[in-house]
Design an enzyme around this catalytic site. Structure first.
Site, short mmCIF file in Angstrom:
data_model
loop_
_atom_site.label_atom_id
_atom_site.label_comp_id
_atom_site.label_asym_id
_atom_site.label_seq_id
_atom_site.Cartn_x
_atom_site.Cartn_y
_atom_site.Cartn_z
N GLU A 259 17.58 -8.93 -51.88
CA GLU A 259 17.67 -8.22 -50.66
C GLU A 259 18.32 -7.02 -50.61
O GLU A 259 17.73 -5.95 -49.51
CB GLU A 259 18.98 -9.39 -50.00
CG GLU A 259 18.35 -10.43 -50.20
CD GLU A 259 17.62 -11.16 -48.88
OE1 GLU A 259 17.77 -12.12 -48.88
OE2 GLU A 259 17.64 -10.40 -48.00
N ARG A 263 16.14 -4.59 -47.60
CA ARG A 263 16.96 -4.28 -46.99
C ARG A 263 17.43 -2.97 -47.18
O ARG A 263 17.84 -1.81 -45.64
CB ARG A 263 17.93 -4.90 -46.31
CG ARG A 263 17.28 -6.66 -46.00
CD ARG A 263 18.55 -7.80 -45.11
NE ARG A 263 18.19 -9.07 -45.71
CZ ARG A 263 18.21 -9.71 -45.18
NH1 ARG A 263 19.89 -9.55 -44.19
NH2 ARG A 263 18.58 -11.17 -44.93
N ASP A 392 6.17 -15.40 -52.29
CA ASP A 392 5.28 -14.63 -51.12
C ASP A 392 4.85 -13.82 -51.49
O ASP A 392 3.55 -12.73 -51.64
CB ASP A 392 6.39 -14.99 -50.05
CG ASP A 392 7.91 -14.81 -50.05
OD1 ASP A 392 7.85 -14.46 -51.26
OD2 ASP A 392 8.47 -15.50 -49.32
N GLU A 526 7.15 -13.75 -39.82
CA GLU A 526 6.16 -14.22 -40.67
C GLU A 526 5.50 -14.27 -39.55
O GLU A 526 4.13 -13.50 -40.16
CB GLU A 526 6.50 -15.15 -42.01
CG GLU A 526 7.39 -14.64 -43.23
CD GLU A 526 8.64 -14.47 -42.80
OE1 GLU A 526 9.84 -14.07 -43.40
OE2 GLU A 526 9.61 -15.37 -42.01
#
Length: 637
Positions: A259, A263, A392, A526
């Protein structure tokens, strides 16, 4: 003063004067050498710099303080070639110069061979120390990346001909609506949660959470590029000022490597590439250095959690047998390659290339990549495969690494298309109703569930279609369209016309959530991400229509008095809000909607790839950058 008579020297006036001079000069040189040399052994080298440098030349050494390993990696950074130095500093920054120590006045007062030798030795020590200070400063503020050259290698201006405005008034109106949503979300964050990570719009306060290791302002860093491309310049400038004055990277908490990378590092990198502000580059590199200790494992596979202060790292408690997660250690490549580009420090790229090397070496069941890998043994821990959560973005970063390399990273290309072939053979399914979906694989047994997170795959397969085998290109584009259609169906089959967290294709269900725990929607991007890619690849107007359906649903069910909130059940007539405006709503959902309703030359796919948090990173055209450097060198000569 009484002088001891020296042997062989007469007591005449001339002889006495010569000995006086010699002793006096010897004494003086020793005193000056002692005083001058002592300055260089003070513990704080900044004191020395204050003596010899003007105020504008002083720059602190910004070696990462996360751990001893950070410092070692930083100091290992090689010097850049001479022809790349001296880039004009960005706005508000000063160049790092090697300080020069002038001792001319002292030298004029010294005479005699021994005194001169002592002084030379002292200057040598001083120069050596100042060289080390200068090298550290230069490494921390490396000027190897020339922003002007980078801009010259873009095929199109980053913001397009007219900031992405289209020729269609209806589309422009929709675009302005998305911009208004962004401003509304931002204004409420600023009013009620400024400096916190995310806004709680129902209770009108901020949320910090425990994912970022004490770092703050996630919504600010995540929003920098969105605000900039939308032309919300007052808001962008507020965000930039906060980063400059309040983004403290010296935190001491437990952070998700994944993260923080997507980010914070991703957000700072994209802000730099869009604006050229050195502030963002320096922060990105400094934070990247703090993440390096996570790679200190027997295999080089990083652990998922890191203390940004101490540099210690460990695996998530819920991860099977202390394993690392495929979607986490596999979602570092884009950012770390760019950190090497901007810092001239190869360690970032070396770390992610070592991950790829191990993955190529180990056996893959049926060509698939399981979600859990031991960072100690380098073996798979479970044979659970998913294109949704836990897996993913690993696949996303394979094709994007190839595209970002200006299609020169053949290894990434081979890995991606081999993985896609295995996915098609084992996971891609067709429902009785004709919907194409991605199932999950658990040791050879299919789970006919598809997560919202897996809906990014329509866009991923689409952007990779043109570089597949010639006979498969149309097939890949068709597959991308079919998956995007299925994800759209998960929206249209709900009461709110927003999609659930996961939907199933068994027991008579198709593209609907059958479990209460899967019914929530947390402002995820998404599905809209795939709409944007498919619009740009096909220009089929249905993708813009589907995007507008999502805007209307967000406005009706997620917009509250003081921001946007996720909802707990997409099938309920009355919305129950979760009281969280996720930072990725600002970074991804609204950005992809804005791009969907903009001209294709706004962040053109010919020049940019998006990280998994929708932060745009430029394609690295090495040949162009080298040509630019050669031309500049030729002109200067």
């Amino acid at each position: 003063m009484v002088f001891r008579k020296l042997p062989g020297v007469s007591a005449s006036g001339m002889g006495l004067r010569l000995s006086q001079k010699f002793v006096f000069l010897l004494f003086l040189s020793g005193l000056v050498t002692l005083c001058f040399g002592a300055l260089f052994f003070l513990p704080d080298s900044v004191r020395l710099k204050r003596i010899f440098l003007s105020k504008t030349e002083v720059q602190p050494v910004t070696v990462g303080s996360g751990s001893e390993n950070d410092v070692r990696e930083h100091l290992k950074r090689p010097k850049e070639p001479e022809h790349t130095r001296g880039m004009t500093p960005g706005k508000g920054e000063t160049k790092s110069r090697k300080p020069s120590v002038s001792n001319e006045a002292t030298e004029e007062r010294l005479a005699g061979g021994k005194a001169q030798e002592d002084l030379t030795l002292s200057r040598s020590k001083a120069d050596s120390l100042m060289e080390r200070v200068s090298d550290a400063d230069h490494d921390a503020n490396s000027d190897t990346f020339n922003f002007k050259k980078f801009q010259g290698c873009l095929l199109k201006p980053a913001l397009g001909r007219d900031s992405g405005s289209t020729a269609d008034p209806k589309t422009n109106d929709r675009r302005e609506k998305v911009k208004e949503m962004m401003k509304f979300a931002w204004d409420n964050y600023k009013q009620y949660a400024w400096g916190k990570n995310e806004l709680r719009p129902l209770t009108k306060n901020g949320h910090l959470g425990n994912m970022f290791g004490g770092l703050r302002g996630a919504s600010i860093v995540d929003s920098l590029d969105t605000l900039y491309i939308m032309g919300l310049m007052d808001e962008y400038n507020d965000a930039k000022e906060w980063v400059q004055t309040s983004l403290d990277l010296n935190s001491n908490g437990e952070a998700s490597l994944f993260e923080v990378n997507i980010r914070y590092v991703g957000g700072l990198l994209s802000a730099y590439y869009l604006t050229g502000e050195e502030l963002f580059r320096n922060k990105a590199v400094e934070l990247g250095e703090k993440l390096l200790p996570a790679f200190n494992t027997p295999t080089g596979i990083p652990r998922g959690v890191i203390n940004l202060g101490s540099g210690t790292s460990w695996s998530w408690g819920w991860a099977s047998a202390g394993s690392s997660i495929l979607a986490e250690f596999g979602t570092l490549h884009l950012e770390f390659v760019h950190l090497t580009e901007l810092s001239n420090n190869p360690v970032f790229k070396e770390k992610v290339m070592s991950i790829r090397k191990l993955l190529n070496k180990i056996e893959k069941p049926h060509g698939l990549y399981p979600n859990f890998l031991s960072p100690v043994s380098g073996n798979w821990v479970q044979h659970h495969v998913s294109i949704g959560g836990l897996g993913d973005s690993f696949y996303e970063y394979l094709i994007k690494s190839y595209l970002m390399s200006d299609k020169t990273d053949e290894e990434a290309k081979k890995m991606y298309y081999s993985a896609l072939e295995a996915i098609e053979a084992n996971l891609v399914q067709k429902s009785p109703g004709g919907l194409t979906y991605m199932a999950e694989w658990r040791g050879g047994i299919l789970d006919h569930k598809m997560g919202h997170l897996a809906c990014f795959s329509g866009g991923m397969i689409g952007i990779g279609a043109d570089d597949g085998a010639t006979e498969k290109r149309q097939h890949y584009l068709d597959l991308a369209a079919e998956i995007t259609h299925t994800c759209h169906e998960s929206y249209t089959r709900s009461t709110t016309r927003l999609g659930p967290e996961a939907f199933r294709f068994d027991s008579g269900a198709e593209a609907t959530a059958t479990r209460l725990s899967d019914r929530y929607y947390i402002l995820r991007p998404e599905v809209i991400e795939s709409y944007m890619y498919m619009w740009r690849l096909t220009h089929d107007p249905k993708y813009r229509d589907w995007g507008w359906e999502a805007v209307e649903a967000l406005e009706q069910h997620c917009r509250v008095e003081s921001g946007f909130s996720g909802i707990r059940d997409v099938y309920a007539l009355t919305a129950s809000h979760d009281n969280m405006q996720q930072s990725f709503f600002l970074s991804e959902t609204l950005k992809y909607l804005y791009l969907l309703f903009s001209d294709d030359d706004l962040l053109s796919l010919e020049d940019w790839v998006f990280n998994t948090e929708a932060h745009p990173l430029p394609i690295i055209r090495k040949s162009c950058l080298q040509d630019e450097a050669t031309e500049e060198k030729t002109v200067s000569e």
